[in-house]
Design an enzyme around this catalytic site. Structure first.
Site, short mmCIF file in Angstrom:
data_model
loop_
_atom_site.label_atom_id
_atom_site.label_comp_id
_atom_site.label_asym_id
_atom_site.label_seq_id
_atom_site.Cartn_x
_atom_site.Cartn_y
_atom_site.Cartn_z
N GLN A 1 9.09 5.19 15.45
CA GLN A 1 9.67 5.54 16.74
C GLN A 1 11.20 5.54 16.67
O GLN A 1 11.79 5.06 15.71
CB GLN A 1 9.18 4.58 17.82
CG GLN A 1 7.70 4.75 18.14
CD GLN A 1 7.22 3.82 19.24
OE1 GLN A 1 8.00 3.07 19.80
NE2 GLN A 1 5.93 3.88 19.55
N VAL A 2 11.83 6.07 17.70
CA VAL A 2 13.29 6.21 17.81
C VAL A 2 13.82 7.07 16.66
O VAL A 2 14.93 6.87 16.17
CB VAL A 2 14.01 4.83 17.84
CG1 VAL A 2 15.40 4.98 18.44
CG2 VAL A 2 13.22 3.83 18.66
N GLY B 1 8.62 9.08 32.17
CA GLY B 1 9.95 9.42 31.66
C GLY B 1 9.89 10.30 30.42
O GLY B 1 10.67 11.26 30.29
N GLU C 1 -5.51 20.37 28.58
CA GLU C 1 -5.30 19.02 29.11
C GLU C 1 -4.97 18.08 27.96
O GLU C 1 -5.70 18.02 26.97
CB GLU C 1 -6.54 18.53 29.84
CG GLU C 1 -6.40 17.10 30.37
CD GLU C 1 -7.71 16.55 30.88
OE1 GLU C 1 -7.68 15.45 31.48
OE2 GLU C 1 -8.75 17.19 30.66
N ALA D 1 4.82 6.48 30.79
CA ALA D 1 4.92 7.78 30.11
C ALA D 1 5.57 8.86 30.96
O ALA D 1 5.83 9.96 30.45
CB ALA D 1 3.53 8.24 29.68
N CYS E 1 -1.30 10.79 23.60
CA CYS E 1 -0.07 11.13 22.88
C CYS E 1 0.57 9.83 22.43
O CYS E 1 0.84 8.94 23.26
CB CYS E 1 0.89 11.93 23.76
SG CYS E 1 2.48 12.28 22.99
N ALA E 2 0.81 9.69 21.13
CA ALA E 2 1.37 8.44 20.61
C ALA E 2 2.08 8.70 19.30
O ALA E 2 1.77 9.65 18.57
CB ALA E 2 0.27 7.39 20.42
N TYR F 1 10.47 11.78 16.69
CA TYR F 1 9.15 12.36 16.44
C TYR F 1 8.42 12.72 17.74
O TYR F 1 7.58 13.61 17.75
CB TYR F 1 8.30 11.41 15.61
CG TYR F 1 8.60 11.47 14.13
CD1 TYR F 1 8.28 12.59 13.38
CD2 TYR F 1 9.22 10.40 13.49
CE1 TYR F 1 8.57 12.65 12.03
CE2 TYR F 1 9.51 10.46 12.13
CZ TYR F 1 9.19 11.59 11.41
OH TYR F 1 9.48 11.65 10.07
N THR G 1 9.69 14.10 20.51
CA THR G 1 10.10 15.45 20.91
C THR G 1 9.59 16.50 19.93
O THR G 1 9.12 17.58 20.33
CB THR G 1 11.63 15.50 21.00
OG1 THR G 1 12.08 14.56 21.99
CG2 THR G 1 12.10 16.89 21.40
#
Length: 539
Positions: free
Chosen positions: A231-232, A265, A220, A263, A224-225, A235, A237
Protein backbone atom coordinates in the site's frame (compact mmCIF):
# COMPACT_ATOMS: atom_id res chain seq x y z
CA UNK A 1 76.79 -19.30 -62.34
CA UNK A 2 73.82 -21.21 -61.23
CA UNK A 3 73.25 -18.65 -58.52
CA UNK A 4 73.72 -15.76 -60.94
CA UNK A 5 71.35 -17.37 -63.44
CA UNK A 6 68.77 -18.03 -60.82
CA UNK A 7 69.12 -14.53 -59.47
CA UNK A 8 68.85 -13.03 -62.94
CA UNK A 9 65.79 -15.14 -63.68
CA UNK A 10 64.27 -14.00 -60.45
CA UNK A 11 64.97 -10.39 -61.31
CA UNK A 12 63.39 -10.83 -64.74
CA UNK A 13 60.35 -12.42 -63.19
CA UNK A 14 60.05 -9.59 -60.64
CA UNK A 15 60.42 -6.94 -63.34
CA UNK A 16 57.76 -8.61 -65.47
CA UNK A 17 55.42 -8.82 -62.47
CA UNK A 18 56.05 -5.18 -61.68
CA UNK A 19 55.30 -4.16 -65.27
CA UNK A 20 52.11 -6.20 -65.24
CA UNK A 21 51.13 -4.61 -61.90
CA UNK A 22 51.78 -1.10 -63.21
CA UNK A 23 49.75 -1.84 -66.37
CA UNK A 24 46.87 -3.04 -64.24
CA UNK A 25 47.11 0.07 -62.10
CA UNK A 26 47.12 2.22 -65.20
CA UNK A 27 43.97 0.55 -66.50
CA UNK A 28 42.33 0.97 -63.09
CA UNK A 29 43.40 4.62 -62.94
CA UNK A 30 41.84 5.29 -66.35
CA UNK A 31 38.63 3.54 -65.25
CA UNK A 32 38.48 5.57 -62.04
CA UNK A 33 39.15 8.73 -64.03
CA UNK A 34 36.25 8.01 -66.38
CA UNK A 35 33.93 7.26 -63.47
CA UNK A 36 34.83 10.51 -61.68
CA UNK A 37 34.29 12.55 -64.85
CA UNK A 38 30.94 10.88 -65.55
CA UNK A 39 29.79 11.35 -61.94
CA UNK A 40 30.78 15.00 -61.92
CA UNK A 41 29.03 15.54 -65.21
CA UNK A 42 25.88 13.85 -63.95
CA UNK A 43 25.88 15.86 -60.67
CA UNK A 44 26.40 19.08 -62.56
CA UNK A 45 23.52 18.30 -64.89
CA UNK A 46 21.25 17.52 -61.93
CA UNK A 47 22.18 20.80 -60.21
CA UNK A 48 21.50 22.67 -63.43
CA UNK A 49 18.11 21.03 -63.82
CA UNK A 50 17.21 21.93 -60.25
CA UNK A 51 18.28 25.52 -60.81
CA UNK A 52 16.27 25.68 -64.04
CA UNK A 53 13.18 24.31 -62.28
CA UNK A 54 13.51 26.93 -59.56
CA UNK A 55 13.87 29.69 -62.15
CA UNK A 56 10.85 28.41 -64.04
CA UNK A 57 8.79 28.23 -60.85
CA UNK A 58 9.68 31.82 -59.94
CA UNK A 59 9.82 33.53 -63.34
CA UNK A 60 7.38 31.36 -65.28
CA UNK A 61 8.01 29.40 -68.53
CA UNK A 62 11.12 30.30 -70.59
CA UNK A 63 10.83 32.10 -73.91
CA UNK A 64 11.39 30.03 -77.12
CA UNK A 65 14.35 32.14 -78.33
CA UNK A 66 16.50 31.56 -75.23
CA UNK A 67 19.20 29.58 -77.11
CA UNK A 68 22.14 31.68 -76.02
CA UNK A 69 21.58 30.73 -72.37
CA UNK A 70 21.68 27.02 -73.28
CA UNK A 71 24.98 27.47 -75.12
CA UNK A 72 26.46 29.33 -72.18
CA UNK A 73 25.35 26.56 -69.85
CA UNK A 74 26.96 23.91 -72.10
CA UNK A 75 30.22 25.88 -72.14
CA UNK A 76 30.19 26.11 -68.38
CA UNK A 77 29.56 22.37 -68.18
CA UNK A 78 32.49 21.57 -70.48
CA UNK A 79 34.80 23.81 -68.47
CA UNK A 80 33.67 22.10 -65.28
CA UNK A 81 34.31 18.64 -66.73
CA UNK A 82 37.79 19.64 -67.98
CA UNK A 83 38.76 21.09 -64.59
CA UNK A 84 37.49 18.00 -62.81
CA UNK A 85 39.44 15.79 -65.23
CA UNK A 86 42.66 17.65 -64.53
CA UNK A 87 42.01 17.44 -60.80
CA UNK A 88 41.45 13.69 -61.07
CA UNK A 89 44.71 13.23 -62.98
CA UNK A 90 46.65 15.06 -60.30
CA UNK A 91 44.89 13.07 -57.59
CA UNK A 92 45.74 9.73 -59.27
CA UNK A 93 49.36 10.69 -59.88
CA UNK A 94 49.83 11.72 -56.27
CA UNK A 95 48.27 8.57 -54.85
CA UNK A 96 50.05 5.81 -56.83
CA UNK A 97 51.70 3.15 -54.66
CA UNK A 98 54.37 0.63 -55.46
CA UNK A 99 54.10 -3.11 -55.00
CA UNK A 100 56.36 -3.10 -51.94
CA UNK A 101 54.39 -0.35 -50.17
CA UNK A 102 51.15 -2.16 -50.96
CA UNK A 103 52.46 -5.40 -49.45
CA UNK A 104 53.66 -3.56 -46.35
CA UNK A 105 50.21 -1.97 -45.90
CA UNK A 106 48.59 -5.38 -46.25
CA UNK A 107 50.85 -6.90 -43.57
CA UNK A 108 50.19 -3.97 -41.26
CA UNK A 109 46.42 -4.34 -41.66
CA UNK A 110 46.66 -8.03 -40.81
CA UNK A 111 48.45 -7.26 -37.54
CA UNK A 112 45.82 -4.71 -36.38
CA UNK A 113 43.61 -5.84 -33.43
CA UNK A 114 39.91 -6.50 -33.99
CA UNK A 115 37.71 -3.48 -33.23
CA UNK A 116 34.17 -4.26 -32.04
CA UNK A 117 31.34 -2.78 -34.01
CA UNK A 118 29.56 0.30 -32.71
CA UNK A 119 26.29 -1.58 -32.36
CA UNK A 120 27.73 -4.15 -29.93
CA UNK A 121 29.81 -1.63 -28.05
CA UNK A 122 26.77 0.57 -27.38
CA UNK A 123 24.94 -2.39 -25.90
CA UNK A 124 27.80 -3.12 -23.52
CA UNK A 125 28.56 0.42 -22.41
CA UNK A 126 25.19 2.13 -22.05
CA UNK A 127 21.53 1.25 -22.26
CA UNK A 128 19.09 3.20 -24.37
CA UNK A 129 17.17 5.96 -22.52
CA UNK A 130 13.50 5.29 -21.84
CA UNK A 131 11.07 6.54 -24.42
CA UNK A 132 9.07 9.66 -23.45
CA UNK A 133 5.90 7.86 -24.55
CA UNK A 134 6.56 4.92 -22.22
CA UNK A 135 3.42 3.75 -20.43
CA UNK A 136 4.00 2.80 -16.79
CA UNK A 137 1.04 0.41 -16.93
CA UNK A 138 2.94 -1.77 -19.39
CA UNK A 139 5.34 -2.68 -16.57
CA UNK A 140 2.52 -3.87 -14.29
CA UNK A 141 1.90 -7.60 -14.49
CA UNK A 142 -1.84 -8.20 -14.34
CA UNK A 143 -4.45 -10.61 -15.65
CA UNK A 144 -8.19 -11.34 -15.66
CA UNK A 145 -9.00 -14.49 -13.67
CA UNK A 146 -12.19 -16.53 -13.87
CA UNK A 147 -13.23 -19.90 -12.49
CA UNK A 148 -12.86 -21.81 -15.75
CA UNK A 149 -11.29 -24.92 -14.21
CA UNK A 150 -7.75 -23.96 -15.23
CA UNK A 151 -5.21 -24.97 -12.58
CA UNK A 152 -3.27 -21.69 -12.78
CA UNK A 153 -6.44 -19.60 -12.50
CA UNK A 154 -7.64 -21.59 -9.51
CA UNK A 155 -4.35 -20.89 -7.71
CA UNK A 156 -4.74 -17.15 -8.41
CA UNK A 157 -8.36 -17.24 -7.19
CA UNK A 158 -7.21 -18.82 -3.93
CA UNK A 159 -4.65 -16.03 -3.57
CA UNK A 160 -7.35 -13.41 -4.21
CA UNK A 161 -9.63 -15.08 -1.68
CA UNK A 162 -6.86 -14.94 0.94
CA UNK A 163 -6.14 -11.28 0.12
CA UNK A 164 -9.79 -10.21 0.43
CA UNK A 165 -10.26 -12.17 3.67
CA UNK A 166 -7.16 -10.57 5.18
CA UNK A 167 -7.82 -6.98 4.08
CA UNK A 168 -11.60 -7.12 4.68
CA UNK A 169 -11.87 -8.73 8.11
CA UNK A 170 -15.50 -7.69 8.65
CA UNK A 171 -16.63 -9.54 5.53
CA UNK A 172 -17.68 -13.19 6.10
CA UNK A 173 -15.12 -15.57 4.62
CA UNK A 174 -17.81 -17.89 3.27
CA UNK A 175 -19.33 -14.97 1.38
CA UNK A 176 -15.93 -14.05 -0.09
CA UNK A 177 -15.32 -17.63 -1.23
CA UNK A 178 -18.75 -17.87 -2.82
CA UNK A 179 -18.36 -14.70 -4.91
CA UNK A 180 -14.69 -15.11 -5.86
CA UNK A 181 -15.23 -18.67 -7.13
CA UNK A 182 -18.57 -17.87 -8.76
CA UNK A 183 -18.26 -18.52 -12.50
CA UNK A 184 -20.29 -15.39 -13.27
CA UNK A 185 -17.72 -13.20 -11.49
CA UNK A 186 -14.40 -11.99 -12.85
CA UNK A 187 -11.34 -10.82 -10.96
CA UNK A 188 -8.56 -8.46 -12.00
CA UNK A 189 -5.32 -9.43 -10.26
CA UNK A 190 -2.07 -7.45 -10.12
CA UNK A 191 0.82 -9.90 -9.81
CA UNK A 192 4.29 -9.62 -8.34
CA UNK A 193 7.37 -9.91 -10.57
CA UNK A 194 9.34 -11.76 -7.89
CA UNK A 195 9.80 -15.38 -9.07
CA UNK A 196 9.98 -16.55 -5.45
CA UNK A 197 6.33 -15.55 -4.93
CA UNK A 198 5.03 -17.29 -8.03
CA UNK A 199 2.24 -19.73 -7.27
CA UNK A 200 1.72 -18.47 -3.71
CA UNK A 201 -0.56 -16.02 -1.95
CA UNK A 202 2.18 -13.37 -1.94
CA UNK A 203 2.11 -13.28 -5.73
CA UNK A 204 -1.18 -11.31 -5.57
CA UNK A 205 -0.43 -7.62 -4.91
CA UNK A 206 -4.01 -6.41 -5.35
CA UNK A 207 -7.28 -7.40 -6.90
CA UNK A 208 -10.85 -6.42 -7.74
CA UNK A 209 -13.67 -8.94 -7.95
CA UNK A 210 -16.62 -7.81 -10.07
CA UNK A 211 -19.63 -9.22 -11.86
CA UNK A 212 -20.46 -7.86 -15.32
CA UNK A 213 -24.00 -7.63 -16.65
CA UNK A 214 -23.41 -7.45 -20.43
CA UNK A 215 -27.09 -7.10 -21.31
CA UNK A 216 -27.40 -4.02 -19.07
CA UNK A 217 -23.87 -2.72 -19.86
CA UNK A 218 -22.80 -2.28 -16.26
CA UNK A 219 -20.77 -4.19 -13.69
CA UNK A 220 -20.98 -4.49 -9.92
CA UNK A 221 -17.77 -4.35 -7.87
CA UNK A 222 -17.89 -6.84 -5.02
CA UNK A 223 -14.40 -6.61 -3.44
CA UNK A 224 -11.40 -4.36 -3.87
CA UNK A 225 -8.19 -4.68 -1.86
CA UNK A 226 -4.42 -4.16 -2.01
CA UNK A 227 -1.88 -6.12 0.02
CA UNK A 228 -0.81 -4.40 3.25
CA UNK A 229 2.90 -4.41 2.39
CA UNK A 230 2.22 -2.89 -1.05
CA UNK A 231 0.00 0.00 0.00
CA UNK A 232 0.88 3.71 -0.33
CA UNK A 233 2.56 2.87 -3.67
CA UNK A 234 -0.27 3.91 -5.97
CA UNK A 235 -1.50 0.38 -6.67
CA UNK A 236 -5.08 1.31 -5.70
CA UNK A 237 -5.35 3.91 -8.47
CA UNK A 238 -3.50 1.73 -10.99
CA UNK A 239 -5.75 -1.20 -10.17
CA UNK A 240 -8.90 0.82 -10.78
CA UNK A 241 -7.56 2.32 -14.02
CA UNK A 242 -6.71 -1.15 -15.31
CA UNK A 243 -10.23 -2.28 -14.46
CA UNK A 244 -11.75 0.69 -16.31
CA UNK A 245 -9.62 -0.08 -19.35
CA UNK A 246 -10.82 -3.68 -19.21
CA UNK A 247 -14.39 -2.42 -18.93
CA UNK A 248 -13.97 -0.44 -22.15
CA UNK A 249 -13.03 -3.63 -23.99
CA UNK A 250 -16.04 -5.45 -22.50
CA UNK A 251 -18.52 -2.70 -23.37
CA UNK A 252 -19.27 -1.77 -19.73
CA UNK A 253 -20.63 1.77 -19.32
CA UNK A 254 -21.08 1.98 -15.53
CA UNK A 255 -19.51 0.56 -12.42
CA UNK A 256 -21.74 0.36 -9.36
CA UNK A 257 -20.82 -0.69 -5.83
CA UNK A 258 -21.81 -0.40 -2.19
CA UNK A 259 -18.99 1.29 -0.24
CA UNK A 260 -18.58 1.26 3.50
CA UNK A 261 -17.50 4.32 5.47
CA UNK A 262 -13.80 3.53 5.06
CA UNK A 263 -13.97 3.06 1.29
CA UNK A 264 -16.03 6.13 0.31
CA UNK A 265 -12.95 8.37 0.15
CA UNK A 266 -11.08 5.92 -2.07
CA UNK A 267 -13.94 5.53 -4.52
CA UNK A 268 -14.41 9.30 -4.72
CA UNK A 269 -10.77 9.66 -5.78
CA UNK A 270 -11.34 7.07 -8.50
CA UNK A 271 -14.24 9.00 -10.05
CA UNK A 272 -17.17 7.40 -8.22
CA UNK A 273 -20.06 9.54 -7.03
CA UNK A 274 -23.08 9.14 -4.78
CA UNK A 275 -25.28 10.75 -7.42
CA UNK A 276 -26.65 7.76 -9.32
CA UNK A 277 -27.33 8.77 -12.94
CA UNK A 278 -27.95 5.25 -14.25
CA UNK A 279 -31.62 4.39 -14.57
CA UNK A 280 -32.85 2.42 -11.61
CA UNK A 281 -34.53 -0.26 -13.71
CA UNK A 282 -31.13 -1.21 -15.13
CA UNK A 283 -29.67 -2.42 -11.83
CA UNK A 284 -32.64 -2.85 -9.49
CA UNK A 285 -33.18 -6.50 -8.73
CA UNK A 286 -29.78 -7.52 -10.10
CA UNK A 287 -27.49 -6.25 -7.34
CA UNK A 288 -27.86 -6.90 -3.65
CA UNK A 289 -28.62 -4.04 -1.26
CA UNK A 290 -26.39 -3.72 1.79
CA UNK A 291 -27.50 -2.08 5.02
CA UNK A 292 -24.99 0.50 6.19
CA UNK A 293 -23.34 0.82 2.77
CA UNK A 294 -23.40 3.79 0.40
CA UNK A 295 -24.25 3.07 -3.21
CA UNK A 296 -21.85 4.74 -5.65
CA UNK A 297 -21.40 4.65 -9.40
CA UNK A 298 -18.74 5.57 -11.95
CA UNK A 299 -19.25 6.25 -15.65
CA UNK A 300 -16.65 4.64 -17.92
CA UNK A 301 -16.01 6.77 -21.00
CA UNK A 302 -15.39 4.58 -24.06
CA UNK A 303 -12.96 7.03 -25.69
CA UNK A 304 -10.56 7.48 -22.76
CA UNK A 305 -7.40 5.42 -22.40
CA UNK A 306 -7.38 5.03 -18.63
CA UNK A 307 -3.85 3.64 -18.67
CA UNK A 308 -2.62 7.03 -19.89
CA UNK A 309 -4.42 9.25 -17.43
CA UNK A 310 -1.15 10.74 -16.00
CA UNK A 311 0.03 11.76 -19.48
CA UNK A 312 -3.40 13.20 -20.27
CA UNK A 313 -3.47 15.27 -17.07
CA UNK A 314 0.08 16.48 -17.68
CA UNK A 315 -0.84 17.60 -21.20
CA UNK A 316 -3.91 19.45 -19.90
CA UNK A 317 -1.84 21.09 -17.18
CA UNK A 318 0.78 22.20 -19.69
CA UNK A 319 -1.92 23.57 -22.00
CA UNK A 320 -3.44 25.65 -19.20
CA UNK A 321 -0.03 26.94 -18.12
CA UNK A 322 0.76 27.99 -21.68
CA UNK A 323 -2.55 29.83 -21.92
CA UNK A 324 -1.92 31.55 -18.60
CA UNK A 325 1.56 32.62 -19.69
CA UNK A 326 0.09 34.00 -22.90
CA UNK A 327 -2.29 36.38 -21.11
CA UNK A 328 -0.53 36.85 -17.76
CA UNK A 329 0.75 40.32 -16.96
CA UNK A 330 2.81 39.36 -13.93
CA UNK A 331 5.87 38.07 -15.83
CA UNK A 332 7.74 41.37 -15.81
CA UNK A 333 10.19 41.82 -12.93
CA UNK A 334 10.45 45.15 -11.11
CA UNK A 335 13.30 46.54 -9.07
CA UNK A 336 12.99 46.42 -5.26
CA UNK A 337 11.61 49.48 -3.53
CA UNK A 338 14.20 51.84 -2.08
CA UNK A 339 14.32 52.73 1.60
CA UNK A 340 13.14 56.28 0.89
CA UNK A 341 10.32 55.18 -1.42
CA UNK A 342 7.13 57.22 -1.14
CA UNK A 343 3.81 56.08 -2.62
CA UNK A 344 2.93 58.04 -5.72
CA UNK A 345 0.75 57.06 -8.65
CA UNK A 346 2.41 57.43 -12.04
CA UNK A 347 0.53 58.42 -15.15
CA UNK A 348 0.50 54.81 -16.35
CA UNK A 349 -0.90 53.60 -13.01
CA UNK A 350 -3.62 56.26 -13.04
CA UNK A 351 -4.64 55.12 -16.54
CA UNK A 352 -4.78 51.48 -15.41
CA UNK A 353 -6.74 52.47 -12.32
CA UNK A 354 -9.29 54.42 -14.34
CA UNK A 355 -9.51 51.81 -17.10
CA UNK A 356 -9.90 48.86 -14.73
CA UNK A 357 -12.31 50.49 -12.30
CA UNK A 358 -14.49 52.66 -14.47
CA UNK A 359 -17.80 53.29 -12.64
CA UNK A 360 -19.76 51.68 -15.49
CA UNK A 361 -17.74 48.45 -15.14
CA UNK A 362 -17.91 48.04 -11.38
CA UNK A 363 -20.29 45.32 -10.24
CA UNK A 364 -22.64 46.70 -7.64
CA UNK A 365 -23.36 50.05 -9.33
CA UNK A 366 -26.79 50.94 -10.63
CA UNK A 367 -25.83 49.95 -14.20
CA UNK A 368 -24.43 46.50 -13.35
CA UNK A 369 -25.99 45.49 -10.06
CA UNK A 370 -26.06 41.74 -9.54
CA UNK A 371 -28.84 40.51 -7.31
CA UNK A 372 -26.97 37.26 -6.53
CA UNK A 373 -24.12 39.04 -4.76
CA UNK A 374 -24.14 39.10 -1.00
CA UNK A 375 -24.44 42.28 1.04
CA UNK A 376 -20.80 42.07 2.09
CA UNK A 377 -19.60 41.78 -1.53
CA UNK A 378 -21.74 44.76 -2.55
CA UNK A 379 -20.30 46.82 0.32
CA UNK A 380 -16.76 45.97 -0.78
CA UNK A 381 -17.50 46.81 -4.42
CA UNK A 382 -19.22 50.07 -3.52
CA UNK A 383 -16.31 51.07 -1.28
CA UNK A 384 -13.90 50.28 -4.11
CA UNK A 385 -15.89 52.41 -6.56
CA UNK A 386 -16.02 55.30 -4.09
CA UNK A 387 -12.23 55.17 -3.76
CA UNK A 388 -11.86 55.42 -7.53
CA UNK A 389 -14.34 58.26 -7.82
CA UNK A 390 -12.57 60.09 -4.95
CA UNK A 391 -8.76 59.84 -5.37
CA UNK A 392 -8.34 61.95 -2.25
CA UNK A 393 -10.09 59.27 -0.21
CA UNK A 394 -7.76 56.67 -1.70
CA UNK A 395 -4.75 58.69 -0.54
CA UNK A 396 -6.19 59.02 2.95
CA UNK A 397 -6.31 55.25 3.25
CA UNK A 398 -2.56 54.96 3.59
CA UNK A 399 -2.37 51.16 3.59
CA UNK A 400 -4.50 50.78 0.47
CA UNK A 401 -2.80 53.66 -1.33
CA UNK A 402 0.69 52.26 -0.65
CA UNK A 403 -0.36 48.89 -2.03
CA UNK A 404 -1.81 50.40 -5.21
CA UNK A 405 1.24 52.62 -5.76
CA UNK A 406 3.72 49.72 -5.71
CA UNK A 407 5.03 49.26 -9.28
CA UNK A 408 3.62 46.14 -10.88
CA UNK A 409 0.57 45.67 -8.68
CA UNK A 410 -1.96 47.26 -11.02
CA UNK A 411 -0.04 45.99 -14.05
CA UNK A 412 -0.44 42.42 -12.77
CA UNK A 413 -4.23 42.78 -12.73
CA UNK A 414 -4.87 43.58 -9.06
CA UNK A 415 -7.87 45.78 -8.39
CA UNK A 416 -8.73 48.05 -5.52
CA UNK A 417 -11.49 45.65 -4.50
CA UNK A 418 -8.98 42.78 -4.40
CA UNK A 419 -6.57 44.74 -2.26
CA UNK A 420 -9.31 45.99 0.02
CA UNK A 421 -10.62 42.44 0.42
CA UNK A 422 -7.20 41.41 1.70
CA UNK A 423 -7.23 43.92 4.59
CA UNK A 424 -7.40 42.71 8.18
CA UNK A 425 -11.05 43.65 8.70
CA UNK A 426 -12.27 41.62 5.73
CA UNK A 427 -9.92 38.80 6.64
CA UNK A 428 -11.37 38.59 10.13
CA UNK A 429 -14.94 38.40 8.79
CA UNK A 430 -14.00 35.74 6.24
CA UNK A 431 -12.04 33.85 8.87
CA UNK A 432 -15.05 33.65 11.16
CA UNK A 433 -17.30 32.44 8.34
CA UNK A 434 -14.79 29.86 7.20
CA UNK A 435 -14.31 28.62 10.73
CA UNK A 436 -18.07 28.20 11.23
CA UNK A 437 -18.41 26.48 7.86
CA UNK A 438 -15.60 24.03 8.58
CA UNK A 439 -17.04 23.30 12.03
CA UNK A 440 -20.52 22.60 10.65
CA UNK A 441 -19.14 20.43 7.85
CA UNK A 442 -17.16 18.47 10.42
CA UNK A 443 -20.34 17.75 12.39
CA UNK A 444 -22.15 16.58 9.26
CA UNK A 445 -19.18 14.43 8.25
CA UNK A 446 -19.10 12.74 11.65
CA UNK A 447 -22.83 12.09 11.35
CA UNK A 448 -22.43 10.54 7.91
CA UNK A 449 -19.68 8.24 9.18
CA UNK A 450 -22.08 6.53 11.57
CA UNK A 451 -23.54 3.24 10.38
CA UNK A 452 -27.07 4.27 11.33
CA UNK A 453 -26.97 7.40 9.16
CA UNK A 454 -27.66 5.63 5.86
CA UNK A 455 -31.40 6.52 5.73
CA UNK A 456 -30.59 10.24 6.11
CA UNK A 457 -27.80 10.71 3.55
CA UNK A 458 -29.98 11.36 0.50
CA UNK A 459 -33.42 12.94 0.04
CA UNK A 460 -36.37 10.56 0.20
CA UNK A 461 -37.39 9.39 -3.26
CA UNK A 462 -41.09 10.27 -3.60
CA UNK A 463 -41.40 7.78 -6.47
CA UNK A 464 -40.90 4.95 -4.01
CA UNK A 465 -43.01 6.54 -1.25
CA UNK A 466 -45.56 8.86 -2.90
CA UNK A 467 -47.31 9.73 0.37
CA UNK A 468 -44.15 10.98 2.10
CA UNK A 469 -44.72 14.69 1.43
CA UNK A 470 -48.30 14.46 2.60
CA UNK A 471 -47.13 13.24 6.02
CA UNK A 472 -43.79 15.06 6.33
CA UNK A 473 -44.39 18.73 5.61
CA UNK A 474 -40.77 19.92 5.92
CA UNK A 475 -38.36 17.20 4.69
CA UNK A 476 -34.65 17.50 5.33
CA UNK A 477 -31.59 15.28 4.78
CA UNK A 478 -27.80 15.44 5.11
CA UNK A 479 -27.21 16.31 1.45
CA UNK A 480 -29.54 19.30 1.70
CA UNK A 481 -27.86 20.35 4.94
CA UNK A 482 -24.42 20.34 3.28
CA UNK A 483 -25.72 22.49 0.44
CA UNK A 484 -27.06 24.97 2.96
CA UNK A 485 -23.68 25.07 4.73
CA UNK A 486 -21.88 25.92 1.50
CA UNK A 487 -24.40 28.70 0.83
CA UNK A 488 -23.78 30.19 4.34
CA UNK A 489 -27.37 29.49 5.35
CA UNK A 490 -26.52 28.66 8.96
CA UNK A 491 -25.49 31.58 11.13
CA UNK A 492 -24.57 29.40 14.11
CA UNK A 493 -24.46 25.79 15.30
CA UNK A 494 -27.94 26.00 16.81
CA UNK A 495 -29.53 26.36 13.36
CA UNK A 496 -27.77 23.20 12.23
CA UNK A 497 -28.87 21.38 15.37
CA UNK A 498 -32.51 22.28 14.70
CA UNK A 499 -32.32 20.82 11.18
CA UNK A 500 -30.73 17.61 12.45
CA UNK A 501 -33.40 17.21 15.12
CA UNK A 502 -36.11 17.85 12.53
CA UNK A 503 -34.57 15.16 10.36
CA UNK A 504 -34.85 12.67 13.25
CA UNK A 505 -38.44 13.71 14.00
CA UNK A 506 -39.46 13.29 10.35
CA UNK A 507 -38.09 9.74 10.30
CA UNK A 508 -39.89 8.83 13.51
CA UNK A 509 -43.09 10.41 12.24
CA UNK A 510 -43.27 8.49 8.96
CA UNK A 511 -41.93 5.05 9.97
CA UNK A 512 -43.26 2.47 12.40
CA UNK A 513 -41.52 1.82 15.67
CA UNK A 514 -40.60 -1.76 14.71
CA UNK A 515 -38.84 -0.71 11.48
CA UNK A 516 -35.10 -0.40 10.98
CA UNK A 517 -35.57 3.25 9.98
CA UNK A 518 -37.04 4.06 13.36
CA UNK A 519 -34.09 2.38 15.08
CA UNK A 520 -31.69 4.47 13.05
CA UNK A 521 -33.55 7.62 14.08
CA UNK A 522 -33.23 6.67 17.77
CA UNK A 523 -29.50 6.00 17.38
CA UNK A 524 -29.01 9.32 15.60
CA UNK A 525 -30.90 11.13 18.34
CA UNK A 526 -28.58 9.61 20.94
CA UNK A 527 -25.55 10.55 18.85
CA UNK A 528 -26.67 14.19 18.55
CA UNK A 529 -26.77 14.43 22.34
CA UNK A 530 -23.04 13.71 22.40
CA UNK A 531 -22.31 16.24 19.65
CA UNK A 532 -24.24 19.23 21.00
CA UNK A 533 -24.13 20.45 24.62
CA UNK A 534 -27.28 20.00 26.66
CA UNK A 535 -27.58 23.73 27.22
CA UNK A 536 -27.62 24.44 23.49
CA UNK A 537 -30.01 21.56 22.83
CA UNK A 538 -32.59 22.91 25.26
CA UNK A 539 -32.69 26.28 23.54
Amino acid sequence: RVDEGSSSSKMETASSDENEYMDNNKINDERIEDEIVSNVKTDTLEEQNKAERKVVDVAGPAEPNATTDAKDRNNVLDDTVISCKSDSNSFLSQNKVTKDSLESLTETSRNLPDIPSSKHSNKQTASAPPSPTHNIYDDIKHCIVTNDGNHSNLIKLIGLKSLFAKQLPKMPKEYIVRLVFDKRHKSLAVLSDDPQHKGGDEEIIGGICYRPYPEMRFAEIAFCAVSANQQVKGYGTKLMNLLKQQAVTEGVEYFITYADNYAIGYFKKQGFTKNITMLKNRYQGLIKDYDGGTIMECYVHPNIDYTRVPQMLQAQKQFLLNRVRKYAKSVKAYRPLSKNWKPKLSGRQQQLLTRTHHPLHIAGTAEHKNESTTEQEQEQQNSASSLILNPGKLQKNDQLFRAVAIPGVLEAGWTVADIEASTHLTKDIDKEKNYLKSELLSIVSKTEDQQFSWPFREPVDTKDVPDYTSIVKDPIDLTTIKKRIHKNYYKDKQMLQLDLIRMVDNCKLYNNEDSSYYDCALNLETFLETIFPEKLRSC
